[in-house]
Design a protein around this motif. Sequence first.
Motif, PDB file in Angstrom:
ATOM      1  N   LYS A 277     -27.078  23.820 -47.667  1.00  0.00           N
ATOM      2  CA  LYS A 277     -28.124  24.555 -46.972  1.00  0.00           C
ATOM      3  C   LYS A 277     -27.574  25.369 -45.793  1.00  0.00           C
ATOM      4  O   LYS A 277     -26.502  25.077 -45.260  1.00  0.00           O
ATOM      5  CB  LYS A 277     -29.196  23.581 -46.477  1.00  0.00           C
ATOM      6  CG  LYS A 277     -29.942  22.861 -47.594  1.00  0.00           C
ATOM      7  CD  LYS A 277     -30.951  21.899 -47.030  1.00  0.00           C
ATOM      8  CE  LYS A 277     -31.882  21.347 -48.103  1.00  0.00           C
ATOM      9  NZ  LYS A 277     -31.144  20.574 -49.115  1.00  0.00           N
ATOM     10  N   GLN A 281     -31.767  25.331 -41.833  1.00  0.00           N
ATOM     11  CA  GLN A 281     -32.379  24.289 -42.648  1.00  0.00           C
ATOM     12  C   GLN A 281     -31.761  22.920 -42.359  1.00  0.00           C
ATOM     13  O   GLN A 281     -32.466  21.905 -42.336  1.00  0.00           O
ATOM     14  CB  GLN A 281     -32.209  24.636 -44.131  1.00  0.00           C
ATOM     15  CG  GLN A 281     -32.957  25.880 -44.569  1.00  0.00           C
ATOM     16  CD  GLN A 281     -32.605  26.260 -46.001  1.00  0.00           C
ATOM     17  OE1 GLN A 281     -31.445  26.503 -46.331  1.00  0.00           O
ATOM     18  NE2 GLN A 281     -33.609  26.298 -46.844  1.00  0.00           N
ATOM     19  N   GLN A 284     -33.300  20.950 -39.517  1.00  0.00           N
ATOM     20  CA  GLN A 284     -34.578  20.281 -39.763  1.00  0.00           C
ATOM     21  C   GLN A 284     -34.494  19.274 -40.914  1.00  0.00           C
ATOM     22  O   GLN A 284     -35.519  18.777 -41.378  1.00  0.00           O
ATOM     23  CB  GLN A 284     -35.658  21.321 -40.071  1.00  0.00           C
ATOM     24  CG  GLN A 284     -35.939  22.267 -38.920  1.00  0.00           C
ATOM     25  CD  GLN A 284     -36.376  21.532 -37.666  1.00  0.00           C
ATOM     26  OE1 GLN A 284     -37.134  20.568 -37.720  1.00  0.00           O
ATOM     27  NE2 GLN A 284     -35.878  21.966 -36.508  1.00  0.00           N
TER      28      GLN A 284
END
Length: 327
Positions: A277, A281, A284
């Motif tokens: 990712k 991203q 989180q």
Amino acid sequence: MATSKTASQKAKATVERYRDLQDRRRVADRRHKQSKPKQAMQAGMRHYPEPPLPLQHQSKPGDEARLDPTPLYDAPYYQGSNKLRDKVALITGGDSGIGRSIAVLFAREGADIAIVHLDEQADAEITRQAVEAEGRRCLVIAGDVADRTFCFDAVARTVKELGRLDVLVNNAAFQLHALRLEDLDAQQFDRTIRTNLHGYFFMAQAAVPHMRPGSAIVNNGSVAGLRGSKFLLDYSMTKGGIHAFTRALAGQLVPRGIRVNAVAPGPVWTPLNPADKEAEQVAQFGSEMPMKRPAQPEEVAPAFVFLASPHCSSYITGEILPVIGGY
């Protein structure tokens, strides 16, 4: 007529009770909304990192030593009790992440360990040192589980150098997102299938002839194989396939006294996701879970101990054990 009137009065009284309950619930809901939200549940023996995590992205296959924060794998509060005493376990992807924590806890339970890794020599060395610190031997083997010849060579070397093979943990995986179906090209699809399915199959095929009654295979599945993940189509397919492979192989190996199970983790803080990712991203990662954080490897590894040890799970085979933070 009097009876009808009495019934009508009772019905009206019931409606009033309904409305009274509704009013009380409305007041309670309003009070709840005004109260300060509680912290996300931790549930562990020590504090685990929560999102937002530092912005970071890595090239594949990922380097655990460069992750921030460092994944927690050593489970300092976990006390071994000889659940795997004098057994030998072969763990693919054992250099980092869940695989490293499994290696450490298996060693703490009395097993000698062989780990297979792709090309992460520094990570593999840390795992070797951690296993040896538990007083057990650790064999480190570099290679690609998608290669059938390598799988058979790795098993043969394990048996030759460590004397036997009692537990196989299929854990090595490849993951790469694709935002649209059209973007998932044949090369990526083939690599995901070969690592996640061919690798599990070849390792099991190589290991089973060396296993005695009481041995165990534990496959690493995923919540993506249970629920699907819209941007991980190929990965979700393979994880669902691993779950089906687990159930089918369990049925086949019952007469030979070999149990086969799988663990299906949710998001876990390992190099796998930061090596896929984008940094925003990753920051989180795990925040969508009810526990509002990703798991740490040491929170998942005990499930593998449970399924590997005949002390704990002698009557369990063909099962998928989710460890998904209440999802």
